[in-house]
Every structure is written in structure tokens, then in C-alpha cells.
Design an enzyme around this catalytic site. Structure first.
Site, PDB file in Angstrom:
ATOM      1  N   SER A  55       0.833  -1.154  -0.043  1.00  0.00           N
ATOM      2  CA  SER A  55      -0.014   0.175   0.165  1.00  0.00           C
ATOM      3  C   SER A  55       0.733   1.329  -0.088  1.00  0.00           C
ATOM      4  CB  SER A  55      -1.047   0.261   1.077  1.00  0.00           C
ATOM      5  OG  SER A  55      -0.306  -0.573   2.292  1.00  0.00           O
ATOM      6  N   HIS A  83      -3.289  -3.450  -5.770  1.00  0.00           N
ATOM      7  CA  HIS A  83      -3.514  -3.041  -4.528  1.00  0.00           C
ATOM      8  C   HIS A  83      -5.164  -3.252  -4.268  1.00  0.00           C
ATOM      9  CE1 HIS A  83      -3.872   0.423  -1.404  1.00  0.00           C
ATOM     10  NE2 HIS A  83      -3.340  -0.745  -0.824  1.00  0.00           N
ATOM     11  N   GLU A  90      -6.293  -1.378  -7.488  1.00  0.00           N
ATOM     12  CA  GLU A  90      -5.439  -0.319  -8.231  1.00  0.00           C
ATOM     13  C   GLU A  90      -4.606  -1.500  -8.858  1.00  0.00           C
ATOM     14  OE1 GLU A  90      -5.638   3.695  -5.420  1.00  0.00           O
ATOM     15  OE2 GLU A  90      -4.191   1.802  -5.007  1.00  0.00           O
ATOM     16  N   ASN A 141      -5.307   6.354  -1.792  1.00  0.00           N
ATOM     17  CA  ASN A 141      -4.457   6.720  -0.494  1.00  0.00           C
ATOM     18  C   ASN A 141      -4.297   8.320  -0.898  1.00  0.00           C
ATOM     19  OD1 ASN A 141      -5.009   4.862   1.060  1.00  0.00           O
ATOM     20  ND2 ASN A 141      -3.187   3.822   0.667  1.00  0.00           N
TER      21      ASN A 141
HETATM   22  N1  LIG Z   1      -4.531  -4.480   6.194  1.00  0.00           N
HETATM   23  C1  LIG Z   1      -4.919  -3.638   5.063  1.00  0.00           C
HETATM   24  O1  LIG Z   1      -5.925  -2.931   5.395  1.00  0.00           O
HETATM   25  C2  LIG Z   1      -4.337  -3.553   3.991  1.00  0.00           C
HETATM   26  C3  LIG Z   1      -4.588  -2.740   3.075  1.00  0.00           C
HETATM   27  C4  LIG Z   1      -4.154  -2.812   1.634  1.00  0.00           C
HETATM   28  C5  LIG Z   1      -2.818  -3.279   1.660  1.00  0.00           C
HETATM   29  N2  LIG Z   1      -2.175  -3.876   2.469  1.00  0.00           N
HETATM   30  C6  LIG Z   1      -0.676  -4.383   2.518  1.00  0.00           C
HETATM   31  O2  LIG Z   1      -0.876  -5.893   2.307  1.00  0.00           O
HETATM   32  C7  LIG Z   1       0.136  -6.557   2.792  1.00  0.00           C
HETATM   33  C8  LIG Z   1      -0.281  -7.309   4.055  1.00  0.00           C
HETATM   34  O3  LIG Z   1      -0.895  -6.743   5.058  1.00  0.00           O
HETATM   35  P1  LIG Z   1      -1.955  -7.696   6.098  1.00  0.00           P
HETATM   36  O4  LIG Z   1      -2.656  -6.522   6.779  1.00  0.00           O
HETATM   37  O5  LIG Z   1      -2.422  -8.718   5.224  1.00  0.00           O
HETATM   38  O6  LIG Z   1      -0.659  -8.306   6.989  1.00  0.00           O
HETATM   39  P2  LIG Z   1      -0.953  -9.495   8.038  1.00  0.00           P
HETATM   40  O7  LIG Z   1       0.244  -8.853   9.121  1.00  0.00           O
HETATM   41  O8  LIG Z   1      -2.456  -9.376   8.425  1.00  0.00           O
HETATM   42  O9  LIG Z   1      -0.433 -10.685   7.240  1.00  0.00           O
HETATM   43  C9  LIG Z   1       0.903 -10.790   6.638  1.00  0.00           C
HETATM   44  C10 LIG Z   1       1.120 -12.234   6.639  1.00  0.00           C
HETATM   45  O10 LIG Z   1       2.557 -12.382   5.994  1.00  0.00           O
HETATM   46  C11 LIG Z   1       3.081 -13.543   6.354  1.00  0.00           C
HETATM   47  N3  LIG Z   1       4.492 -13.090   5.941  1.00  0.00           N
HETATM   48  C12 LIG Z   1       5.593 -12.305   6.445  1.00  0.00           C
HETATM   49  N4  LIG Z   1       6.480 -12.475   5.774  1.00  0.00           N
HETATM   50  C13 LIG Z   1       6.473 -13.638   4.843  1.00  0.00           C
HETATM   51  C14 LIG Z   1       7.347 -14.130   3.877  1.00  0.00           C
HETATM   52  N5  LIG Z   1       8.566 -13.609   3.723  1.00  0.00           N
HETATM   53  N6  LIG Z   1       6.903 -15.036   3.326  1.00  0.00           N
HETATM   54  C15 LIG Z   1       5.459 -15.540   3.582  1.00  0.00           C
HETATM   55  N7  LIG Z   1       4.670 -15.124   4.405  1.00  0.00           N
HETATM   56  C16 LIG Z   1       5.125 -13.900   5.239  1.00  0.00           C
HETATM   57  C17 LIG Z   1       2.982 -13.200   7.971  1.00  0.00           C
HETATM   58  O11 LIG Z   1       3.319 -14.292   8.647  1.00  0.00           O
HETATM   59  C18 LIG Z   1       1.430 -12.903   7.853  1.00  0.00           C
HETATM   60  O12 LIG Z   1       0.585 -14.068   7.907  1.00  0.00           O
HETATM   61  C19 LIG Z   1       1.081  -5.464   3.172  1.00  0.00           C
HETATM   62  O13 LIG Z   1       1.816  -5.082   2.206  1.00  0.00           O
HETATM   63  C20 LIG Z   1       0.194  -4.290   3.590  1.00  0.00           C
HETATM   64  O14 LIG Z   1       0.742  -2.939   3.601  1.00  0.00           O
HETATM   65  C21 LIG Z   1      -2.991  -3.914   3.867  1.00  0.00           C
END
Ligand SMILES: NC(=O)c1ccc[n+]([C@@H]2O[C@H](COP(=O)([O-])OP(=O)(O)OC[C@H]3O[C@@H](n4cnc5c(N)ncnc54)[C@H](O)[C@@H]3O)[C@@H](O)[C@H]2O)c1
Length: 496
Positions: free
Chosen positions: A119, A140, A152, A190
Site C-alpha cells: 500500500s 492493491h 488498483e 490513498n
Molecule cells: N491491512 C490492510 O488494510 C491492507 C490494505 C491494503 C494493503 N495492505 C498490504 O498488504 C500486505 C499485507 O498486509 P496484511 O494486513 O494482510 O498483513 P498481516 O500481518 O495480516 O499478514 C501478513 C502475513 O504475511 C506473512 N509473512 C510475512 N513475511 C512473509 C514471507 N517472507 N513469506 C511468507 N509469508 C510471510 C505473515 O506470517 C502474515 O501471516 C502489506 O503489504 C500491507 O501493506 C494491507
């Protein structure tokens, strides 16, 4: 559309939503997480969501069974070898994402697409760690993925056009709206979301009105589901404050996106919002406590004169209904009303020579339907503002009383939202239909910024910004060339 074999890496909040969306759309999905058991748990979660849909009748039991067969949890990254597309949703860390894509390049075929759900990171920076950056792009999604019907697609500078096109049609095939955004800070959604937060904070900094009044005015006059302070409390100021600062810095300290000096002390005090029990509002037992509005003063006899302008007839009718006697001449009236666009009461008094002690403003935005915003200058006799409040309340209207502000609350916030949308178009970050759709679907605003600007009138939006700029001297209010040119030429803001 051809069915893909999609690898989803990272089975957290986003990864499981992405896995659900693609599984439901008929693709084969392999879910992987580096944490033991996480992918399996995420698969169970997705299947429970599909079961819920079946219970509601939104999906047949057969379709759920078929979907369950298409979704597998895999223990090793190597199990993604046959994938045609891999989407990562791991931790938001550039080095981690680069390392993952580098590892994947050694596993998947050369024509496998690598997409990142980042993001805030630069897509080109993630791609730069790859041997074949042409196959890398941003994809995204928004939380919760199945319900937020937008994604996106962000090509990096070296992304092959065919990769972008394939991701756009992949998203469209799920029923979500795909928008294309340039690899710029905040991408599209954003970036577009900056105006509501920063202008809300600006109004608070300037002492125009307290938090709850700003939120209420924006809900009731512009139709937002939540005002900026409620939203910051919901997201958590630890998160939204960081995003605000990061986008501002990434835009080379562009004043339009400048965050507020009000944030750091709140962060230091731990006033993050709902999650800490207190933010801009208190949350005893997890429920937001909004200060009640004081009861309106009683309607008193008196005479009112309304300056000519948009909304004059509606205001005169309201005042008469509230018990005021209407005057045809300002000379003999107790209260003088103005309905300004982009001017504060002070500026109107100085420009017109009307007596500042008797002058108040009513926001004409929205045609005086619903809640009314009543503005006084430092010279306005407070007893007169009480009197006006009494009349409007007696006419059945809710009233928000604010201090002098060029553009009240609604006009300012709206003008900034429209201007930001115009800047996104001017910079070529996205095309107008995508800007409007992304803001409606991704931010949940009642309207996209460009269509909203067209409805209010580009010339009016331009005038609000120019007056704001002249009163405050703050370059954050300088109009986008996209807006200025189209307003001056009488064109739609949505024209390409
Ligand atoms: N939460 C939101 O609202 C949101 C919205 C849009 C984008 N994002 C983006 O999405 C991505 C994930 O966010 P999230 O909220 O789901 O995070 P989260 O913490 O809920 O999940 C991340 C997962 O990735 C796993 N992980 C970490 N490193 C790893 C690796 N090297 N290989 C395999 N698995 C791995 C972790 O164990 C975890 O289960 C981030 O880049 C975040 O910026 C989040």
C-alpha cells in the site's frame, strides 16, 4: 477469461481475502505463509466465509465444494512452481518483498506475473530487486477484499504493458472494478484520501469548530458516512498519522498534503482511537461517545435581512418560519445574513460595507437542505448568533455554529477533495473515470471528486480555493491547473 493458477503469499488479513476473491472467481489458488499453520488456518477461514455465503443463498453448495477443491494451502514456496500469477501480501517491508520476489524468480516460470499488494512502497523499487522487472506490478486491494470492490493496478516504470493489461482483466473478471494508477505516493486512493483528513485537521487547528461539530457538519452537509476524526479514530492515529506523514514526505513536502502539528502530541499520549479507548473521542466500553449538541436557544422576536445570492429565497423562508420578521433593507434589520462562497464573514463585511457586528453567514452549499452551518466573525455580537440559532431551530433545522472560515466547513473540504482529484488527473496518475470510481468504491465517499466538482460547478470550486488562498496565504490552497483551466474555459472536470 482463462482460469489462472494463482499463488498468494502471506495469509494474513489481505492474503486470505485475495485468496477468497480469486477462488470464488473460478481460479485455482495456492496459499502460502512463512508462519507454520497460517496458510492452513487461512484456508479454513476462507471456506467458512464461503459456507456463510451458501447459508445466505449467495452461493450454491456445489459451488462452495468446487471452490474448496480449487483452494490449497501449501507449505513451501517451491509449491508455487506451476503458478501463472503470484500475488504477495506479506509484511510491508521493501527488503522482505524484494527477497520474496527474488526467491520466486528461481521457482516460477519466466512468464509468471509477480504482483505486490503493497500500500505504500514504490512498485518500481520492489521490481528493481528482480531479474525480470517487466513482469512485476502493484495489485492493491482494500480491506475487506471481497467487499471492497476495487483494486488498483500499478505498473512500475519497467512493467510490460501486457502485464498491466492482464492484471486489469484479472481484476475485472472477479467482478471488482479495476483502476490503473501510476507508481506515485499513495497510488490513487490513498492520494485522493489526503484532503478529508488534512483539511479536517486544518479546521481544528484554526479553531473553526470542535471535533464533533466538524464531523457532524461533514456527515450531514456533504453526506460522508464518517467525518475525518471518526475515521482517524477507527483506523488508529498510529496508522493514519504515519500514512499522512509518509505521503507528505514522498510528495517532497507538498503543502496540500501537509499533516498537522496536532498529531505528534496525540501519538505521544497514546490517543490512537478506538483501539486504545480514546482518540479524538472517548470510547468507554468500546462505544464512541459523541458530545451532545447544546439545546438551541428559544426563538426571539427580531428583524432579519438577507443579502442577495444563491439560497436567498430558501433562507428567507426558513427565517420567516422560525419567527423572524423579514426586512427589505439592511439599515433597520437586527441581523444581516450573507451566503458566501469561499469568503468568511469578515471579508464580506469589508468588501460590502455591511455592519460586521450584525452580520452572520450561512453556508449555501447543498441548497440549505438539512443541517445549516452558521458562521460569525470576531465582530459579530454573540447575542445575535443566539437569536439566529433560535430562529433556525424553530424552523426545524439542526444548526452547527462555527467561527469565521473562508468556505465554512463543507465548501473547504469539498474544494480540497476536488482539487486533489484534479491534481491526480493533471499528474496523469489516473484517468477521470478511474479517479471517480476509486474514490467512491475505495474511500466510500458519496461521489467521486471530479463528478462532485462538476455538480457544484468548477468555477465555484476555483473561487473557493482562490479566496482560501488569499485569506490564509497558504499554498496548500493553490488551485490545480486542471481545475483552473477547465473552470476558466467552462469545461467539465471529467474531460480527458
Ligand atoms: N491491512 C490492510 O488494510 C491492507 C490494505 C491494503 C494493503 N495492505 C498490504 O498488504 C500486505 C499485507 O498486509 P496484511 O494486513 O494482510 O498483513 P498481516 O500481518 O495480516 O499478514 C501478513 C502475513 O504475511 C506473512 N509473512 C510475512 N513475511 C512473509 C514471507 N517472507 N513469506 C511468507 N509469508 C510471510 C505473515 O506470517 C502474515 O501471516 C502489506 O503489504 C500491507 O501493506 C494491507
Amino acid at each position: 477469461m482463462a482460469s489462472e493458477i494463482i499463488g498468494v503469499v502471506g495469509a494474513g488479513i489481505m492474503g486470505r481475502g485475495i485468496a477468497q476473491l480469486f477462488t470464488q472467481a473460478g481460479h485455482t489458488v495456492r496459499l502460502h505463509d512463512s508462519r507454520d499453520g497460517a496458510a492452513g488456518a487461512a484456508r479454513e477461514f476462507v471456506l467458512s466465509m464461503l459456507d456463510k455465503l451458501a447459508t445466505k443463498g449467495a452461493m450454491s453448495a456445489d459451488d462452495v465444494r468446487a471452490a474448496a477443491g480449487r483452494l490449497t494451502a501449501v507449505a513451501a514456496l517451491e509449491d508455487l512452481a506451476g503458478c501463472t500469477i503470484v500475488v504477495e501480501a506479506i509484511v510491508e517491508d521493501l527488503e522482505a518483498k524484494r527477497a520474496l520476489f527474488a526467491a520466486l524468480e528461481g521457482i516460477v516460470a519466466e512468464d509468471c506475473l509477480l504482483a505486490s499488494n503493497t500500500s505504500s512502497l514504490t512498485v518500481s523499487a520492489i521490481a528493481a530487486g528482480c531479474r525480470h522487472p517487466a513482469r512485476v506490478a502493484g495489485l492493491h486491494f482494500f480491506n475487506p477484499v471481497p467487499l471492497m470492490k476495487l483494486a488498483e493496478v500499478i505498473p512500475g516504470l519497467l512493467t510490460a504493458p501486457a502485464v498491466t493489461d492482464r492484471l486489469l482483466s484479472l481484476v475485472t473478471g472477479t467482478g471488482h472494478r479495476a483502476v490503473r494508477a501510476a507508481d506515485q505516493p499513495g497510488f490513487l486512493v490513498n492520494h485522493a484520501g489526503r484532503a478529508l483528513y488534512t483539511e479536517g485537521l486544518r479546521l481544528l487547528e484554526e479553531g473553526v469548530a470542535p471535533v464533533a461539530d466538524i464531523d457532524r457538519a461533514l456527515r450531514d452537509t456533504l453526506g460522508f458516512r464518517m467525518g475525518p476524526f471518526e475515521l482517524m479514530d477507527l483506523t488508529g492515529l498510529d496508522v493514519s498519522g504515519k500514512v499522512m506523514q509518509s505521503i507528505y514526505e514522498q510528495f517532497q513536502q507538498e503543502p496540500r498534503y501537509r499533516p498537522s502539528t496536532l498529531i505528534p502530541p496525540r501519538l505521544a499520549a497514546g490517543l490512537y482511537g478506538r483501539k486504545t479507548g480514546r482518540g479524538f473521542y472517548p470510547y468507554p466500553e468500546g462505544v464512541k461517545q459523541e458530545p451532545a449538541e447544546p439545546p438551541p436557544p428559544p426563538a426571539m422576536p427580531g428583524t432579519a435581512w438577507v443579502q442577495d445570492g444563491e439560497g436567498v429565497d430558501a433562507l428567507r423562508a426558513l427565517l420567516a418560519a422560525g419567527g423572524a420578521t423579514l426586512a427589505d433593507d439592511p439599515a433597520g434589520a437586527d441581523v444581516l445574513f450573507t451566503l458566501p462562497w469561499g469568503e468568511d464573514v469578515t471579508a464580506v463585511a469589508v468588501r460590502t460595507g455591511l455592519d460586521a457586528r450584525r452580520l452572520v453567514g450561512i453556508d449555501p452549499l447543498g441548497g440549505l437542505a438539512g443541517r445549516l452551518v452558521l458562521m460569525a466573525s470576531p465582530a459579530t455580537d454573540p447575542a445575535l448568533a443566539d437569536k439566529v440559532h433560535g430562529w433556525l431551530a424553530a424552523a426545524g433545522r439542526a444548526v452547527t455554529r462555527i467561527q469565521d472560515s473562508p468556505g465554512f466547513i463543507g465548501q473547504r473540504v469539498l474544494a480540497m477533495i476536488v482539487n486533489t482529484g484534479c491534481e491526480i488527473a493533471q499528474r496523469g496518475i489516473a484517468v477521470p473515470p478511474d479517479i471517480d470510481a476509486a474514490v467512491r468504491l475505495g474511500l466510500g465517499y458519496p461521489s467521486g471528486p471530479l463528478e462532485w466538482g462538476d455538480r457544484v460547478g468548477p468555477a465555484k470550486v476555483l473561487a473557493i480555493l482562490e479566496r482560501l488562498l488569499s485569506v490564509t496565504g497558504d499554498p496548500r490552497y493553490r488551485p490545480s491547473p486542471w481545475l483552473r483551466r477547465r473552470a476558466l474555459l467552462g469545461l467539465s472536470l471529467r474531460g480527458e
